[in-house]
Design a protein around this motif. Structure first.
Motif, mmCIF file in Angstrom:
data_model
loop_
_atom_site.group_PDB
_atom_site.id
_atom_site.type_symbol
_atom_site.label_atom_id
_atom_site.label_comp_id
_atom_site.label_asym_id
_atom_site.label_seq_id
_atom_site.Cartn_x
_atom_site.Cartn_y
_atom_site.Cartn_z
ATOM 1 N N ARG A 1 0.838 -1.207 0.000
ATOM 2 C CA ARG A 1 0.000 0.000 0.000
ATOM 3 C C ARG A 1 0.868 1.251 0.000
ATOM 4 O O ARG A 1 0.587 2.220 -0.704
ATOM 5 C CB ARG A 1 -0.929 -0.015 1.213
ATOM 6 C CG ARG A 1 -1.938 1.113 1.255
ATOM 7 C CD ARG A 1 -2.868 0.973 2.456
ATOM 8 N NE ARG A 1 -3.631 -0.275 2.385
ATOM 9 C CZ ARG A 1 -4.432 -0.687 3.360
ATOM 10 N NH1 ARG A 1 -4.555 0.035 4.480
ATOM 11 N NH2 ARG A 1 -5.109 -1.819 3.225
ATOM 12 N N ARG A 2 1.927 1.260 0.790
ATOM 13 C CA ARG A 2 2.834 2.398 0.812
ATOM 14 C C ARG A 2 3.530 2.555 -0.537
ATOM 15 O O ARG A 2 3.717 3.682 -1.023
ATOM 16 C CB ARG A 2 3.865 2.230 1.933
ATOM 17 C CG ARG A 2 4.969 3.296 1.944
ATOM 18 C CD ARG A 2 4.406 4.698 2.007
ATOM 19 N NE ARG A 2 5.447 5.714 1.907
ATOM 20 C CZ ARG A 2 5.248 6.948 1.509
ATOM 21 N NH1 ARG A 2 4.018 7.363 1.169
ATOM 22 N NH2 ARG A 2 6.245 7.807 1.443
ATOM 23 N N ALA A 3 3.887 1.449 -1.162
ATOM 24 C CA ALA A 3 4.517 1.516 -2.484
ATOM 25 C C ALA A 3 3.585 2.176 -3.489
ATOM 26 O O ALA A 3 4.014 2.986 -4.326
ATOM 27 C CB ALA A 3 4.906 0.119 -2.948
ATOM 28 N N GLY B 1 8.488 -6.786 2.785
ATOM 29 C CA GLY B 1 9.020 -5.726 1.946
ATOM 30 C C GLY B 1 8.375 -5.684 0.579
ATOM 31 O O GLY B 1 7.848 -6.688 0.093
ATOM 32 N N THR B 2 8.422 -4.510 -0.032
ATOM 33 C CA THR B 2 7.905 -4.336 -1.392
ATOM 34 C C THR B 2 8.925 -3.565 -2.213
ATOM 35 O O THR B 2 9.400 -2.504 -1.788
ATOM 36 C CB THR B 2 6.578 -3.570 -1.393
ATOM 37 O OG1 THR B 2 5.597 -4.316 -0.653
ATOM 38 C CG2 THR B 2 6.072 -3.367 -2.825
ATOM 39 N N LEU B 3 9.276 -4.114 -3.356
ATOM 40 C CA LEU B 3 10.167 -3.457 -4.315
ATOM 41 C C LEU B 3 9.347 -2.829 -5.428
ATOM 42 O O LEU B 3 8.370 -3.423 -5.905
ATOM 43 C CB LEU B 3 11.141 -4.466 -4.911
ATOM 44 C CG LEU B 3 12.347 -4.841 -4.054
ATOM 45 C CD1 LEU B 3 12.927 -6.175 -4.517
ATOM 46 C CD2 LEU B 3 13.418 -3.751 -4.119
ATOM 47 N N ILE B 4 9.760 -1.651 -5.846
ATOM 48 C CA ILE B 4 9.131 -0.979 -6.977
ATOM 49 C C ILE B 4 10.020 -1.166 -8.201
ATOM 50 O O ILE B 4 11.172 -0.735 -8.213
ATOM 51 C CB ILE B 4 8.925 0.524 -6.691
ATOM 52 C CG1 ILE B 4 8.022 0.707 -5.459
ATOM 53 C CG2 ILE B 4 8.329 1.217 -7.901
ATOM 54 C CD1 ILE B 4 7.847 2.152 -5.044
ATOM 55 N N LEU B 5 9.493 -1.849 -9.208
ATOM 56 C CA LEU B 5 10.256 -2.150 -10.410
ATOM 57 C C LEU B 5 9.594 -1.523 -11.640
ATOM 58 O O LEU B 5 8.399 -1.224 -11.633
ATOM 59 C CB LEU B 5 10.362 -3.669 -10.599
ATOM 60 C CG LEU B 5 11.010 -4.440 -9.442
ATOM 61 C CD1 LEU B 5 10.981 -5.936 -9.725
ATOM 62 C CD2 LEU B 5 12.430 -3.957 -9.192
ATOM 63 N N LYS B 6 10.408 -1.332 -12.673
ATOM 64 C CA LYS B 6 9.924 -0.774 -13.939
ATOM 65 C C LYS B 6 10.374 -1.682 -15.085
ATOM 66 O O LYS B 6 11.193 -1.299 -15.918
ATOM 67 C CB LYS B 6 10.458 0.642 -14.148
ATOM 68 C CG LYS B 6 10.063 1.634 -13.070
ATOM 69 C CD LYS B 6 10.642 3.009 -13.367
ATOM 70 C CE LYS B 6 10.302 4.005 -12.288
ATOM 71 N NZ LYS B 6 10.873 5.366 -12.582
ATOM 72 N N PRO B 7 9.863 -2.888 -15.151
ATOM 73 C CA PRO B 7 10.337 -3.830 -16.174
ATOM 74 C C PRO B 7 9.891 -3.437 -17.578
ATOM 75 O O PRO B 7 8.714 -3.171 -17.810
ATOM 76 C CB PRO B 7 9.692 -5.154 -15.742
ATOM 77 C CG PRO B 7 8.466 -4.744 -14.989
ATOM 78 C CD PRO B 7 8.822 -3.467 -14.295
#
Length: 332
Positions: free
Chosen positions: A93-95, A135-141
């Motif tokens: 949610r924070r991501a 944890g949550t990672l923010i990716l841009k694949p």
């Protein structure tokens, strides 16, 4: 926060360091040094002080502070920026909130405790404080939309390899997003997409790993199915969560870049070899539909092929899998 990492490195040599030396090496005043040490003690660090000798770091708290995770982290993007929370509703949610700020790829949101952690299909993820990884990672694949679901499998492969490397036991992957060790669930992975129709801007990769819980820490209704790495492996000492996370970020980055460059063949092959699903009778729930049959193959597109008793075959793109009729197997 980077200065905390620097002062901790200076204090962790096994010898006392004077306040004057700390100030000189950090390029700050002695008053600023004292303020940092006061803050570190409040954060749980045990720092001895001796008149005429200085300061010595005696113990670190079991916390996922950004400077602890970043120490010796050798990645290009994964964990390049870390947000840390003692308590939060959900790292995913924070991501999502951060997406409006166009965060850099590899931004990681960490929490000691989640009050509204979620698994697949909106299920609640049991998230007690201080004993697991959330944890949550923010990716841009840069991938076509039809390839994106396979990144869940890539994340599962990376986590399986991490645990095998760090703890010398290889968890099995239960398609599409869970890890099992010695018959108990230790991890769940949740990926969410953000973007306009036909164009995905961000992929949120949420991971929860049970690390140090005792069996009695789990709610009674999941105690038989869920376990932690520490309890399953019979470890007397706590497993380092920050060390496990660092290793995961490094291996995940390798797997992620490999998938972007070369495709998903290697990750899919690993999922087939170390599968908790293939060859077993399963029930897959996909929304309101339920499919039953023998899990035959994880296909090149990441889908799961089932064979019903009638011999009819069905491909399932995603869903929640339950094994039918027997317990999970041990590790290969």
């Amino acid at each position: 926060m980077q200065e905390f990492g620097e002062v901790l490195d200076l204090l962790a040599t096994g010898e006392y360091v004077s306040g004057e030396d700390l100030a000189a090496r950090l390029g700050i005043t002695r008053a600023a040094v004292w303020k940092q040490l006061k803050t570190l003690r409040e954060l749980g660090y045990e720092i001895a002080a001796s008149s005429g000798r200085g300061y010595l770091l005696q113990a670190r708290p079991d916390r996922l502070y950004p400077w602890e995770v970043a120490k010796d982290l050798n990645t290009k993007i994964m964990g390049c920026h870390i947000e840390y929370y003692d308590r939060i509703s959900s790292t995913n949610r924070r991501a999502k909130e951060l997406l409006a700020e166009s965060p850099v790829e590899g931004t990681l949101i960490l929490a000691e405790e989640q009050t509204a952690g979620r698994g697949r299909l909106g299920r609640t993820w049991f998230s007690p404080p201080g004993s697991a990884l959330y944890g949550t990672l923010i990716l841009k694949p840069q991938l076509p939309p039809y390839d994106l679901p396979k990144l869940t499998l890539v994340a599962a492969v990376a986590l399986s390899k991490t645990i095998e490397r760090e703890l010398h036991e290889r968890p099995l992957i239960k398609w599409p997003n869970d890890l099992y060790l010695k018959g108990k669930k230790i991890s769940g992975i949740l990926t969410e997409l953000s973007g306009e129709l036909g164009r995905v801007e961000f992929l949120l990769l949420g991971v929860g790993v049970n690390v140090n819980q005792h069996p009695e820490d789990f709610p009674e209704e999941i105690r038989e199915k869920a376990g932690s790495l520490r309890s399953i492996l019979g470890k007397d000492e706590k497993i380092s969560r920050s060390g496990l996370l660092r290793s995961y970020l490094q291996i995940l980055e390798e797997e992620y870049f490999n998938a972007l460059r070369k495709g998903f063949a290697e990750a899919l092959a690993y999922c087939r070899q170390y599968s908790a699903t293939l060859g077993r009778q399963v029930e897959v729930t996909d929304g309101e539909r339920v499919y039953r049959g023998k899990a035959l193959m994880i296909e090149e597109d990441g889908s799961l092929t089932l064979e019903a008793e009638s011999g009819a075959r069905t491909r399932v793109i995603s869903g929640d899998v339950n094994l039918v009729g027997s317990d999970l197997p041990g590790e290969a």
